[in-house]
Design a protein around this motif. Sequence first.
Motif, short mmCIF file in Angstrom:
data_model
loop_
_atom_site.label_atom_id
_atom_site.label_comp_id
_atom_site.label_asym_id
_atom_site.label_seq_id
_atom_site.Cartn_x
_atom_site.Cartn_y
_atom_site.Cartn_z
N LEU A 412 0.76 -1.24 0.06
CA LEU A 412 0.01 0.02 0.01
C LEU A 412 1.02 1.31 -0.04
CD1 LEU A 412 -2.89 1.20 -0.07
CD2 LEU A 412 -2.81 1.15 2.46
N GLU A 413 1.74 1.09 0.82
CA GLU A 413 2.69 2.40 0.71
C GLU A 413 3.46 2.52 -0.56
OE1 GLU A 413 5.33 2.06 4.39
OE2 GLU A 413 7.05 3.26 3.07
N LEU A 414 3.87 1.46 -1.19
CA LEU A 414 4.44 1.68 -2.60
C LEU A 414 3.34 2.16 -3.55
CD1 LEU A 414 6.61 -1.43 -2.74
CD2 LEU A 414 7.40 0.73 -2.72
N ALA A 415 2.40 1.72 -3.18
CA ALA A 415 1.04 2.21 -4.38
C ALA A 415 0.70 3.35 -4.33
CB ALA A 415 0.07 1.04 -4.15
N ASN A 416 0.60 4.21 -3.20
CA ASN A 416 0.48 5.42 -2.86
C ASN A 416 1.54 6.39 -3.08
OD1 ASN A 416 -2.19 4.62 -2.57
ND2 ASN A 416 -2.18 4.73 -0.36
N ASN A 417 2.82 5.88 -3.10
CA ASN A 417 3.93 6.64 -3.29
C ASN A 417 4.44 7.38 -4.69
OD1 ASN A 417 6.61 7.56 -2.94
ND2 ASN A 417 7.50 5.75 -2.14
N THR A 418 3.39 8.10 -5.12
CA THR A 418 3.58 8.96 -6.24
C THR A 418 2.71 10.21 -6.15
OG1 THR A 418 2.05 8.32 -7.97
CG2 THR A 418 4.03 7.02 -7.81
N LYS A 419 2.86 11.28 -6.91
CA LYS A 419 2.05 12.28 -6.78
C LYS A 419 0.75 12.14 -7.41
CE LYS A 419 3.63 14.81 -10.93
NZ LYS A 419 4.12 15.91 -11.27
N TYR A 420 0.60 10.75 -8.15
CA TYR A 420 -0.59 10.77 -8.93
C TYR A 420 -1.63 9.88 -8.39
CZ TYR A 420 2.33 12.22 -13.00
OH TYR A 420 2.88 12.94 -13.82
N GLY A 421 -2.85 9.61 -9.00
CA GLY A 421 -3.83 8.79 -8.36
C GLY A 421 -4.97 8.53 -9.23
N LEU A 422 -4.55 8.04 -10.48
CA LEU A 422 -5.57 7.92 -11.35
C LEU A 422 -6.27 6.40 -11.16
CD1 LEU A 422 -7.11 9.10 -13.71
CD2 LEU A 422 -5.38 8.33 -15.35
N ALA A 423 -5.61 5.36 -11.50
CA ALA A 423 -6.13 4.18 -11.36
C ALA A 423 -5.08 3.23 -10.64
CB ALA A 423 -6.04 3.27 -12.84
N ALA A 424 -5.82 2.00 -10.13
CA ALA A 424 -5.20 0.93 -9.51
C ALA A 424 -5.69 -0.49 -9.83
CB ALA A 424 -5.15 1.09 -7.66
N TYR A 425 -4.85 -1.31 -9.87
CA TYR A 425 -5.15 -2.84 -10.13
C TYR A 425 -4.75 -3.86 -9.42
CZ TYR A 425 -5.39 -0.43 -14.75
OH TYR A 425 -5.82 0.62 -16.01
N ILE A 426 -5.66 -4.55 -8.91
CA ILE A 426 -5.25 -5.38 -7.62
C ILE A 426 -5.64 -6.81 -7.77
CG2 ILE A 426 -5.86 -5.95 -5.10
CD1 ILE A 426 -6.44 -2.70 -4.79
N TRP A 427 -4.49 -7.59 -7.68
CA TRP A 427 -4.65 -9.28 -8.19
C TRP A 427 -4.41 -10.06 -6.75
CZ3 TRP A 427 -6.16 -10.76 -12.86
CH2 TRP A 427 -6.31 -9.99 -13.74
N THR A 428 -5.75 -10.65 -6.54
CA THR A 428 -5.58 -11.31 -5.07
C THR A 428 -6.84 -12.31 -5.04
OG1 THR A 428 -5.53 -11.61 -2.69
CG2 THR A 428 -6.67 -9.74 -3.81
N SER A 429 -6.50 -13.53 -4.69
CA SER A 429 -7.85 -14.28 -4.46
C SER A 429 -8.41 -13.96 -3.03
CB SER A 429 -7.36 -15.60 -4.77
OG SER A 429 -6.55 -16.19 -3.92
N ASP A 430 -8.06 -13.25 -2.11
CA ASP A 430 -8.42 -12.97 -0.83
C ASP A 430 -9.29 -11.69 -0.96
OD1 ASP A 430 -8.84 -11.93 1.91
OD2 ASP A 430 -6.84 -12.48 2.22
N LEU A 431 -10.76 -11.91 -1.03
CA LEU A 431 -11.60 -10.96 -0.94
C LEU A 431 -11.61 -9.93 0.02
CD1 LEU A 431 -14.00 -10.74 -3.13
CD2 LEU A 431 -15.55 -11.68 -1.21
N LYS A 432 -11.28 -10.42 1.29
CA LYS A 432 -11.09 -9.06 2.14
C LYS A 432 -10.01 -8.13 2.14
CE LYS A 432 -10.74 -9.40 7.30
NZ LYS A 432 -10.68 -10.32 8.18
#
Length: 501
Positions: A412-432
Amino acid sequence: MTQSTTPPAGIPEKIRHYIGGQFVDSIDGDEFDVLNPVTNEPYIKAASGKKADIEAAVAAAKQAFDEGPWPTMLPRERARVLNKIADIVESRKDELAAMESFDSGLPITQAKGQAARAAENFRFFADLIVAQVDDAFKVPGRQANYVNRKPIGVAGLITPWNTPFMLESWKLGPAIATGNTVVLKPAEFTPLSASLWPGIFEEAGLPTGVFNMVNGFGEEGFAGDSLVKHPDVPLISFTGESKTGQTIFANAAPWLKGLSMELGGKSPAVVFADADLEAAVNATIFGSFSLNGERCTAGSRILVEDSIYDEFVERYAAQAGRVKVGLPSDPTTEVAALVHPEHYEKVMSYVEVGKTEARLVAGGGRPEGFETGNFVQPTVFADVKPDARIFQEEIFGPVVAITPFSSDEEALELANNTKYGLAAYIWTSDLKRAHNFSQAVESGMVWLNSNNVRDLRTPFGGVKASGLGHEGGYRSIDFYTEQQSVHINLGEVHNPVFGKQ
Ligand code: NAD
């Protein structure tokens, strides 16, 4: 001459402005060269608009707004015109895609998809205005209130060069559906497909003056800047770079204009160890390299959990090496030529920076057999540190940064570590985890176990440096209309009395 050096049939002799129902040159006669991205040779001239051309276009749009009939027509009547526009775009989709692909360097199969989506944008907003409902409230025995929704006036639409025709339709559809009149300023690198709009609109029966277009550059004194600063343009819908968005924000401030801004991105694709690895590799390859990587929502930073990191990097790099680079006109091409030599230089300079910052695992140069034009191999860097420029800055080409993580918190820290915030793609089989992560990630849009698909009803837009406001579905209708509250007294008149003797 090969197919890629000969302009497609049906292109105009020159690209002109379209003002008050007429194709016109610039008032000062100024023109610029438009380049073929496969050869970088000029293939057509385009009129370069300035303040005087924008003044003429805004005057035509204002007259069409003030004198009608477009703003006061019934939604169903406007919808009929929009549906006709969609039919015409659909029927001309091959011609349109050929022009778009030739002018922008997009692979032809992908340009066809964008043309189909352009038609859908008009159909969607035609449906939406017919089904539009507005709020009404009552205070029993005393008062009723309703919302009177009105078009605003002349909308200024400023668009970028990636998927130009589709992105123009994304603004034109809702702007005119709601009864506004418009001035479009297409991107200077790719003005060809926009030259088809006047013919399409005339054939569909859009009244004269509702659509106007001024070609040219954006900078101070040129068309884009003059449109933003025109006092009779109360709203600007802009898609482009974040830096340009800042300039437009400042330039529109004296008039407090309505602004909608869809800006840059450096979107993360986060792959957890419990993901369906094959699906994640396929989707992230598509998400990074489709549209030549010139896609605002590209998943250009891939974050991978350390226990599957080596396997992911190996599979991803091998698949990137198999992406077919080819001529834009070849139906088997997956990545073609970048739009313009200036942009090519920018992307290649990031490739060189990447070589000093990280481990190159695929691509990294010009593909074999393409000695001229703006061709770049799909390029992948691994072990990219979060402070690297290729992690932080938008490259907007077929260049990807892969970074490992070892916990959800670090991801999460890496995902949020830019000035941008347009899209995010998440790949996991854990729904929670998928839901918790998507709610915490700083992005306007999240795709869970999915590649980039659009439902036109959903809001589209970014946070942080990626945008201001949302368009899409009813949000577009809200942006392009004024909502006036009307209060009706239904009971006694209880006037407070001031100063009575
Ligand atoms: P850009 O900002 O250079 O130009 C976009 C448009 O703005 C062009 O028509 C240009 O002439 C005009 N312009 C430039 N300066 C201006 C000024 N001072 N005033 C008014 N107009 C001005 O962007 P670009 O290079 O054409 O497009 C690529 C960028 O667009 C990337 O950053 C990409 O992420 C972004 N983009 C965002 C989305 C989204 O929906 N968020 C979609 C597509 C592209």
